[in-house]
Write a protein that holds these residues in place. Sequence first.
Motif, mmCIF file in Angstrom:
data_model
loop_
_atom_site.group_PDB
_atom_site.id
_atom_site.type_symbol
_atom_site.label_atom_id
_atom_site.label_comp_id
_atom_site.label_asym_id
_atom_site.label_seq_id
_atom_site.Cartn_x
_atom_site.Cartn_y
_atom_site.Cartn_z
ATOM 1 N N LYS A 1 0.838 -1.197 0.000
ATOM 2 C CA LYS A 1 0.000 0.000 0.000
ATOM 3 C C LYS A 1 0.871 1.243 0.000
ATOM 4 O O LYS A 1 2.041 1.210 0.402
ATOM 5 N N GLU B 1 -4.704 7.144 -2.145
ATOM 6 C CA GLU B 1 -4.392 5.896 -1.438
ATOM 7 C C GLU B 1 -4.490 4.752 -2.431
ATOM 8 O O GLU B 1 -5.469 4.648 -3.173
ATOM 9 N N GLU C 1 0.378 5.877 0.321
ATOM 10 C CA GLU C 1 -0.427 7.090 0.412
ATOM 11 C C GLU C 1 0.397 8.259 -0.092
ATOM 12 O O GLU C 1 1.570 8.397 0.268
#
Length: 196
Positions: free
Chosen positions: A3, A18, A5
């Motif tokens: 992941k 995101e 951001e």
Amino acid sequence: MRKSEINRRTTETAIQLELNLDGTGESSISTGCGFLDHMLTLFARHGCFDLNVKCTGDTYVDDHHTVEDMGICLGTAFSQALGEMRGINRYGDIILPMDEALILCAADLSGRSFLSYEFQIPSEKVGTFDTELTEEFFLAFTRKANITLHVRQLSGNNSHHIIEAAFKAFARVLAQAVKINEDFKDTIPSTKGVLI
């Protein structure tokens, strides 16, 4: 989970993004440019990436800064989410049809930025979207993600279908390339030992 951001603010755009590479294709997209929202939504769906985007930009001028900066942010997010790229397939390719449009797309997550973009989009606009901005998006993405990308129109005469097929192909190629290869999950797919 892979992941990232991104929060990027300039005098032209403010973007919060995101990304989850191991998602299910869920997205929430708001860029102020309706056609770009549509392209990013189908990009997330066809790549099985979870993508949340909130962008405010100077679209009262035109969509250029928003489209380019979205490419910058999404490319940066991919690079960050992949980290050292251990265990990935690295390569992806597809020939994707959408009605009369046919797109060839291939990528190498090589650590080297290169874009080959060959399109003959018949109209200057799809709705209010300047079709020339499609190349700007892919160029910004490849520079920030440090990937080699070849994307080419093989046929088609409907501008909307051509661009939509390009984004679908791009998503599916990236999904192939970032997928973890269980046979090589602890190695980096390069004789150099690095992909940066």
